[in-house]
Motif scaffolding. Structure first.
Motif, PDB file in Angstrom:
ATOM      1  N   LYS A 136     -26.339 -59.767  58.420  1.00  0.00           N
ATOM      2  CA  LYS A 136     -26.843 -61.095  58.810  1.00  0.00           C
ATOM      3  C   LYS A 136     -28.349 -61.178  58.565  1.00  0.00           C
ATOM      4  CE  LYS A 136     -23.467 -61.582  62.565  1.00  0.00           C
ATOM      5  NZ  LYS A 136     -23.308 -61.702  64.030  1.00  0.00           N
ATOM      6  N   ILE A 140     -30.447 -63.772  56.017  1.00  0.00           N
ATOM      7  CA  ILE A 140     -31.480 -64.708  56.500  1.00  0.00           C
ATOM      8  C   ILE A 140     -32.789 -64.470  55.747  1.00  0.00           C
ATOM      9  CG2 ILE A 140     -32.891 -65.350  58.490  1.00  0.00           C
ATOM     10  CD1 ILE A 140     -30.456 -64.713  60.243  1.00  0.00           C
ATOM     11  N   GLN A 144     -34.539 -67.376  52.634  1.00  0.00           N
ATOM     12  CA  GLN A 144     -35.707 -68.132  53.058  1.00  0.00           C
ATOM     13  C   GLN A 144     -36.496 -68.651  51.854  1.00  0.00           C
ATOM     14  OE1 GLN A 144     -36.727 -69.160  56.159  1.00  0.00           O
ATOM     15  NE2 GLN A 144     -38.132 -70.355  54.885  1.00  0.00           N
ATOM     16  N   PHE A 463     -37.307 -59.353  59.670  1.00  0.00           N
ATOM     17  CA  PHE A 463     -36.628 -60.484  60.315  1.00  0.00           C
ATOM     18  C   PHE A 463     -37.185 -60.726  61.715  1.00  0.00           C
ATOM     19  CE2 PHE A 463     -33.345 -61.443  63.491  1.00  0.00           C
ATOM     20  CZ  PHE A 463     -33.010 -62.742  63.129  1.00  0.00           C
ATOM     21  N   HIS A 467     -39.472 -64.115  63.150  1.00  0.00           N
ATOM     22  CA  HIS A 467     -38.769 -65.073  64.006  1.00  0.00           C
ATOM     23  C   HIS A 467     -39.106 -64.948  65.487  1.00  0.00           C
ATOM     24  CE1 HIS A 467     -36.316 -64.955  60.307  1.00  0.00           C
ATOM     25  NE2 HIS A 467     -36.058 -66.217  60.572  1.00  0.00           N
ATOM     26  N   HIS A 492     -36.643 -73.313  65.153  1.00  0.00           N
ATOM     27  CA  HIS A 492     -35.403 -72.586  64.918  1.00  0.00           C
ATOM     28  C   HIS A 492     -34.968 -71.925  66.220  1.00  0.00           C
ATOM     29  CE1 HIS A 492     -37.523 -68.718  65.089  1.00  0.00           C
ATOM     30  NE2 HIS A 492     -38.441 -69.241  64.285  1.00  0.00           N
ATOM     31  N   MET A 498     -29.894 -66.397  66.549  1.00  0.00           N
ATOM     32  CA  MET A 498     -29.631 -66.467  65.117  1.00  0.00           C
ATOM     33  C   MET A 498     -28.659 -65.370  64.666  1.00  0.00           C
ATOM     34  SD  MET A 498     -33.502 -67.295  63.739  1.00  0.00           S
ATOM     35  CE  MET A 498     -33.004 -67.544  62.042  1.00  0.00           C
TER      36      MET A 498
END
Length: 508
Positions: A136, A140, A144, A463, A467, A492, A498
């Motif tokens: 995952k 992501i 991007q 990641f 985030h 987000h 996420m």
């Protein structure tokens, strides 16, 4: 037997004490003033027409009440505040949070589960939990869009002898490159940059790098049309270290000279004999000559360093052409003195000579913006330069405000518009890659937990850093926002959400 009272005699009846008439709110105020200590006990007593003993009593009552409240609060620590539904999914969240938010090691996670949750978990389970989310995370990261990155900062950090290539956005702090390689060479840099350009549309207006030849050559191969600016910090720091070294050397020479003079002025042992002092005088003269040369060199290099810092590489200063001429002059002056301390002066001189254009590229960019400002407001370019030079004067100086008044009269209602845009140009001028150095310092706190770092782990770390939301920052606009939100201007979900987790919320 009847008793008669003679009412004609004067009676002296006592009224209530002033203390009895004081309201509770007044007593509280008196107690607080007594505790605060800003007013003396005697003054409080005189002000309210009461005794000092009464003031002390009110103060002690207030202090005992405060102590009682804190005692009651300490007993309330056993009270159940809320319950958490502990599920396997929730425990997985805790593992991920410990690894990245708390920067915990695998062993630390195991120990916390054992001591706090009374739950057994092994390092292999922690490892599997982390890497079960890797698919995952990679998706992501790779999906991007990086077209919003306008200014890139590149550097490398070494872990266990292996380089980790790092790239981030100068405005949003978004990390778009975090890859480990076996060697820091042209190919590794070029491949990564080319992949980012083709797959994620990364094409900044320019980048800022230090003097690393591999990173610059790799960018030329992958992005031949994108300029690579120089980092002024890597020019100023060695120059500052050079000045410190030369000053220390001059101080050491002075100590030697003073020791010889002390032996001449206060002779002991064999030096008491006048005939034996000739070698001492010769050594003293040589030491004095050495000190003079060292001191003169230190002073001259310090002057050159201050010119580089305050005039050539400063945010506000002369035009790029004048700066280049001054930098050439500095290089020439360093060359003339290079023989006096070659191993220290030569690296500084070489760096300035090789990166002259790169170091001053920020000024060329600002000049382009000044030209656009002049066109937009239909004013002369010299007027915009006057506004720019105004920003370099001390805000408390008379000279600044004299020029301010003259310029305001010249521009009229356009003054504040021009000033605000010039301020924005100065604010957005990128002269160093210090932000990527800051990112490297944050990466180091994660790297120290393990001997080697693989690209799978780095994908997850990238990641997380992109985030997570900043809790604090020097820049107010960053507080409460993640690098991705700063880059895209869109909100987000939380990074755990996420990944498919539900954040715990206390019942209302």
């Amino acid at each position: 037997m009847s008793i008669s009272i003679n009412t004609s005699l004067p009676q002296k009846l006592k009224g209530p004490y002033p203390a009895h008439l004081l309201k509770p709110s007044t007593r509280l105020k008196i107690a607080l003033q007594a505790i605060g200590g800003n007013v003396s006990i005697s003054d409080l007593a005189a002000r309210h027409n009461v005794s000092r003993k009464f003031i002390y009593k009110q103060r002690n009552q207030a202090l005992s009440g405060i102590a009682k409240i804190f005692e009651e609060q300490s007993f309330s620590d056993e009270k159940v505040l809320f319950y958490i539904p502990v599920t396997k999914k929730w425990l997985i969240q805790v593992v991920l949070a410990l690894l990245f938010i708390c920067r915990s090691s695998y062993g630390g996670v195991v120990e916390l589960f054992r001591d706090i949750f009374d739950y057994k978990i092994c390092k292999a389970t922690v490892h599997n939990i982390l890497y079960s989310q890797l698919k995952k995370v990679k998706k992501i990261n790779e999906e991007q869009d990086l077209s919003e990155v306008k200014e890139g900062l590149h550097d490398e950090i070494y872990q266990a002898g292996k380089p980790v290539h790092v790239g981030c956005c100068a405005r949003s702090t978004f990390c778009y490159l975090l890859k480990s390689e076996d060697a820091c060479d042209v190919t590794s840099w070029g491949v990564h940059l080319l992949n980012l350009k083709e797959r994620q549309k990364l094409a900044p207006d320019f980048t800022v790098l230090d003097g690393g030849a591999a990173a610059r050559a790799g960018q030329r191969e992958a992005w031949p049309e994108i300029p690579a600016h120089g980092d002024v910090f890597h020019a100023l720091k060695p120059f500052s270290e050079l000045v410190t070294y030369l000053k220390n050397r001059a101080d050491d020479a002075l100590k030697v000279l003073e020791s010889y003079k002390n032996k001449i002025n206060f002779p002991r042992g064999k030096w008491k004999d006048e005939k034996r002092r000739l070698p001492l005088y010769i050594k003293c003269l040589a030491a004095e000559e050495t000190w003079k040369k060292a001191d003169t060199l230190a002073d001259e290099i310090q002057i050159l360093s201050s010119w580089v810092k305050n005039d050539i590489l400063s945010l506000v200063g002369p035009s790029s052409d004048i700066r280049k001429e001054l930098l050439v002059f500095i290089v020439e002056e360093l060359s003339l003195r290079e023989a006096l301390c070659s191993h220290k002066i030569k690296p500084v001189r070489t760096y300035l000579e090789n990166h002259c254009d790169n170091l001053l590229a920020f000024m060329s960019n600002m000049e382009i913006h000044f030209y656009k400002i002049a066109q937009e407001f239909e004013i002369s370019l010299s007027t915009v330069w006057e506004m720019y030079q105004l920003k370099g004067l001390p805000i408390s100086g008379q000279k600044r405000w004299e020029r301010h008044v003259i310029l305001q009269h010249k521009l009229g209602h356009q003054f504040y518009g021009v000033e605000s845009i010039v301020d924005e140009v100065l604010k957005r001028a990128t002269r160093a890659n210090s932000l990527v150095e800051n990112l490297n310092s944050r990466l180091r706190t994660y790297f120290t937990l393990r001997r080697e770092v693989g690209n799978n782990y780095l994908d997850f770390l990238q990641f997380f850093l992109n985030h997570r939301r900043f809790m604090r920052s020097t820049y107010a606009e960053r507080v409460g926002k993640s690098p991705l939100e700063l880059l895209t201007k869109q909100t987000h979900k939380h990074w755990l959400e996420m990944l498919g987790f539900d954040l715990f919320k206390k019942a209302a």
